[in-house]
Design an enzyme around this catalytic site. Structure first.
Site, PDB file in Angstrom:
ATOM      1  N   GLY A  18       0.829  -1.194   0.000  1.00  0.00           N
ATOM      2  CA  GLY A  18       0.000   0.000   0.000  1.00  0.00           C
ATOM      3  C   GLY A  18       0.860   1.239   0.000  1.00  0.00           C
ATOM      4  O   GLY A  18       2.075   1.174  -0.203  1.00  0.00           O
ATOM      5  N   GLU A  22       4.688  -2.448   3.006  1.00  0.00           N
ATOM      6  CA  GLU A  22       4.448  -3.772   2.460  1.00  0.00           C
ATOM      7  C   GLU A  22       4.345  -4.784   3.596  1.00  0.00           C
ATOM      8  O   GLU A  22       4.886  -4.571   4.678  1.00  0.00           O
ATOM      9  CB  GLU A  22       5.596  -4.173   1.531  1.00  0.00           C
ATOM     10  CG  GLU A  22       5.797  -3.219   0.372  1.00  0.00           C
ATOM     11  CD  GLU A  22       7.112  -3.447  -0.350  1.00  0.00           C
ATOM     12  OE1 GLU A  22       7.131  -3.264  -1.585  1.00  0.00           O
ATOM     13  OE2 GLU A  22       8.110  -3.799   0.315  1.00  0.00           O
ATOM     14  N   ASP A 149     -10.820   3.121   9.275  1.00  0.00           N
ATOM     15  CA  ASP A 149     -10.500   2.486   7.991  1.00  0.00           C
ATOM     16  C   ASP A 149     -11.036   1.054   7.961  1.00  0.00           C
ATOM     17  O   ASP A 149     -10.341   0.134   7.497  1.00  0.00           O
ATOM     18  CB  ASP A 149      -8.983   2.507   7.757  1.00  0.00           C
ATOM     19  CG  ASP A 149      -8.603   2.257   6.297  1.00  0.00           C
ATOM     20  OD1 ASP A 149      -9.460   2.478   5.421  1.00  0.00           O
ATOM     21  OD2 ASP A 149      -7.455   1.848   6.043  1.00  0.00           O
TER      22      ASP A 149
END
Length: 316
Positions: A18, A22, A149
Site C-alpha cells: 500500500g 508492504e 478504515d
C-alpha cells in the site's frame, strides 16, 4: 522460493502493498533457535522521511501492542532496521474479506455468500470494534479509539474460521488525534462515513458505518460505492444509504434490511450508537434466523479450502 534478509528476519512472499508499506510472510529464530512464521509489515524506505507517516506508524504500533482480543491481529514486536520501521504480527492463514467478496463477484449468479455467514463475520468484526472503542490505557483512561478504515481488505478470515480486524494506521485516539490535512479524505473511499466527507468529528458510529457497508456488500456481492473520484463517490451515498439489500437479493429478511439501513444512515444520530448495540442486533438475527450457523459452516461455505502456500492479505 526466493528469500531476502531484513535484520533478524527472512522475508518470503509479499502479501500486500500500500501507500505506507508492504507486508511479507517472514520467519524469525528465537533465542533457542526455534523458527517462527510471522507477518512482517514494514514501511517503504521513501516514506520514512515523512514525519506524518512515521507518526501514524508509531501510533498504530502503540495501539496494537497494547490490545489483545481474539478478533484482532496480534502485534508481537515493533522495531527499526537501518532506518526502516517494521511491525512483527500474527500470521493469519486464510483470506481477506476482500478476497472473499472478489470471488463472490466473479461467481455471483452461482455462489452468493450465505446470509448466516455474512452476519457471522460482521458480528466478529463488531466484537473487535466493541473492544477497541472501550479500550483504556495503562492508567485506566478511555482511549477514545476510532479505527476510521474499516473495510474488507482490513478483515482477515482464517481457514479455521477466525475473523480478525487489522491495520490501525489511520486510527485516532487520545494518543494521537486526527492530524489529517484540512479537506483531505484518507482511507478507502467507498467505506468513508458521510461525517468524514463533511469534515465533522468522528466517533464509534463512524466505524459502525464502515461495518454497515461491509455487511451490505457481503449480502449483495455488489460494491456499495464505486469510483476513485471523491466527488463521484460522495454523490452515490444518499441513494445507496437508502437501498435495502433485499432489493438486490429478494431472499433477505426484513429485519436484516432494517439493521443494514440503520447502520448506514447518513445521520450518525440515527445509526446504532455503538458497535456493541450493532452486534447485539446482529446476534439477535443469527439466533432467530440462523441458529445452527457456526464456525464450521463459515469454514465450509465461505472461506474455502487452504491453498498449498500460506497466504495473508493485508493492506500495508
Amino acid at each position: 522460493m526466493h528469500t531476502t534478509h531484513f535484520g533478524p528476519y527472512r522475508l518470503y512472499e509479499k502479501l500486500g502493498s500500500g501507500g505506507m508499506g508492504e507486508v511479507y510472510v517472514a520467519t524469525r529464530a528465537d533465542a533457542a533457535g526455534r523458527v517462527q512464521r510471522v507477518a512482517l509489515k514494514k514501511l517503504h524506505a521513501e516514506v520514512t522521511q515523512d514525519p506524518l507517516t512515521v507518526a501514524r506508524f508509531k501510533h498504530e504500533a502503540r495501539l496494537m501492542m497494547g490490545m489483545s482480543h481474539r478478533n484482532l491481529v496480534e502485534v508481537y514486536r515493533v522495531g527499526e532496521v537501518e532506518g526502516e520501521y517494521y511491525l512483527e504480527m500474527e500470521l493469519v492463514q486464510g483470506r481477506s474479506m476482500e478476497q472473499l467478496l472478489a470471488r463472490c463477484r466473479r461467481w455471483r449468479k452461482e455462489q452468493l455468500l450465505p446470509l448466516g455467514g455474512a452476519l457471522y463475520m460482521v458480528r466478529e468484526v463488531l466484537a473487535a470494534l466493541e473492544y477497541c472503542h472501550q479500550y483504556r490505557d495503562e492508567r485506566g483512561l478511555p482511549l477514545e479509539l476510532v479505527h476510521r478504515d474499516v473495510n474488507p481488505s482490513n478483515v482477515l478470515v482464517s481457514y479455521s474460521g477466525e475473523v480478525k480486524l487489522t491495520d490501525f494506521g489511520l486510527a485516532t485516539s487520545t494518543y494521537r488525534p486526527d492530524v489529517t490535512e484540512s479537506g483531505m479524505i484518507v482511507g478507502r473511499l467507498g467505506y468513508v462515513a458521510p461525517e468524514r466527507w463533511d469534515q465533522k468529528p468522528v466517533d464509534p458510529r463512524t466505524d459502525v458505518y464502515g461495518v454497515g457497508v461491509i455487511l451490505f456488500e457481503l449480502i449483495t456481492c455488489q460494491r456499495f460505492a464505486i469510483g476513485t473520484d471523491p466527488r463521484t463517490v460522495r454523490s452515490w451515498l444518499p441513494a445507496r444509504c437508502n437501498l435495502a439489500p433485499s432489493e438486490l437479493r429478494p431472499s433477505v429478511p426484513g429485519e436484516v434490511d432494517d439493521v443494514v439501513l440503520r447502520a448506514l444512515h447518513l445521520d450518525p444520530e440515527r445509526r446504532f450508537r455503538s458497535a456493541r448495540e450493532f452486534r447485539a442486533a446482529v446476534q439477535h438475527i443469527l439466533q432467530r434466523q440462523y441458529p445452527t450457523f457456526d464456525v464450521d459452516h463459515l469454514r465450509r461455505t465461505a472461506v474455502g479450502r487452504p491453498r498449498e502456500e500460506v497466504r495473508l492479505s493485508a493492506v500495508a
